[in-house]
Design an enzyme around this catalytic site. Structure first.
Site, PDB file in Angstrom:
ATOM      1  N   GLY A  19      40.220  34.350  40.060  1.00 18.57           N
ATOM      2  CA  GLY A  19      39.717  33.228  39.266  1.00 18.57           C
ATOM      3  C   GLY A  19      38.301  32.912  39.696  1.00 18.57           C
ATOM      4  O   GLY A  19      37.592  33.779  40.212  1.00 18.57           O
ATOM      5  N   CYS A  20      37.900  31.675  39.528  1.00 19.10           N
ATOM      6  CA  CYS A  20      36.542  31.265  39.892  1.00 19.10           C
ATOM      7  C   CYS A  20      36.263  31.640  41.347  1.00 19.10           C
ATOM      8  O   CYS A  20      36.997  31.243  42.249  1.00 19.10           O
ATOM      9  CB  CYS A  20      36.380  29.762  39.689  1.00 19.10           C
ATOM     10  SG  CYS A  20      34.773  29.145  40.214  1.00 19.10           S
ATOM     11  N   PHE A  21      35.192  32.378  41.560  1.00 24.64           N
ATOM     12  CA  PHE A  21      34.931  32.899  42.904  1.00 24.64           C
ATOM     13  C   PHE A  21      34.488  31.845  43.903  1.00 24.64           C
ATOM     14  O   PHE A  21      34.559  32.051  45.099  1.00 24.64           O
ATOM     15  CB  PHE A  21      33.992  34.089  42.901  1.00 24.64           C
ATOM     16  CG  PHE A  21      32.703  33.986  42.116  1.00 24.64           C
ATOM     17  CD1 PHE A  21      32.083  32.790  41.822  1.00 24.64           C
ATOM     18  CD2 PHE A  21      32.098  35.151  41.670  1.00 24.64           C
ATOM     19  CE1 PHE A  21      30.893  32.737  41.116  1.00 24.64           C
ATOM     20  CE2 PHE A  21      30.902  35.118  40.961  1.00 24.64           C
ATOM     21  CZ  PHE A  21      30.304  33.903  40.688  1.00 24.64           C
TER      22      PHE A  21
END
Length: 169
Positions: free
Chosen positions: A9-11
């Site tokens: 997902g969002c890093f």
């Protein structure tokens, strides 16, 4: 030192979480697995490059092993979700583990099999050979340290009770 690349997902949150694990020496956020050299954040977000937001993790095997890293990874992602994690939706938010040798592949495969057996459900997290990792723009590196109130789909407090916790590196 060993390395692994994880897309979860969002890093921003994935990086912030893994920086708090004992034995993690270095992290970098970037784009992995796509078909364009040196893509920009905007290009990756368009979904047209095939890249996933990912975190490159370098770790000391004497302190933490891949199995333990993967247990933490599967604790912070939804391995059954397709192209989304938390509120982030799109192909760049798919989950994947990018391995770089057969030993890593075997450990990853075994763990995914264990999860599928325990939940009687197919894991959506892909196992991919490491390829095309490009470091993200500077403003994405250590984003949540620079922007402590920034968005994160991961509960970063969840690791504080773990014996694996350390202050971020």
């Amino acid at each position: 030192m060993e390395k692994i690349i994880l897309a979860g997902g969002c890093f921003w949150g994935v990086e912030a979480y893994f920086k708090r694990l004992k034995g993690v020496i270095k992290t970098k956020v970037g784009y992995a697995g796509g078909n364009k050299k040196n893509p920009t954040y905007e290009e990756v977000c368009s979904g047209k490059t095939g890249h996933l937001e990912a975190v490159y993790i370098e770790y000391d095997r004497k302190i933490i092993n891949l199995e333990k890293i993967l247990r933490h990874y599967f604790d912070i992602i939804d391995p059954f979700s397709i192209d989304r994690q938390g509120g982030d939706v799109g192909p760049q938010y798919a989950t994947a583990i990018f391995y770089n040798n057969k030993e890593q592949y075997d450990i990853i495969r075994k763990m995914i099999q264990e999860i599928e057996n325990n939940f009687n459900k197919k894991v959506a997290t892909k196992i991919l050979k490491e390829s095309n990792f490009f470091e993200a723009e500077d403003y994405h590196q250590n984003y949540l340290e620079k922007n402590p109130t920034g968005y994160c789909h991961i509960n970063l407090n969840s690791i504080k009770n773990s014996k694996d916790y350390q202050e971020p590196v």
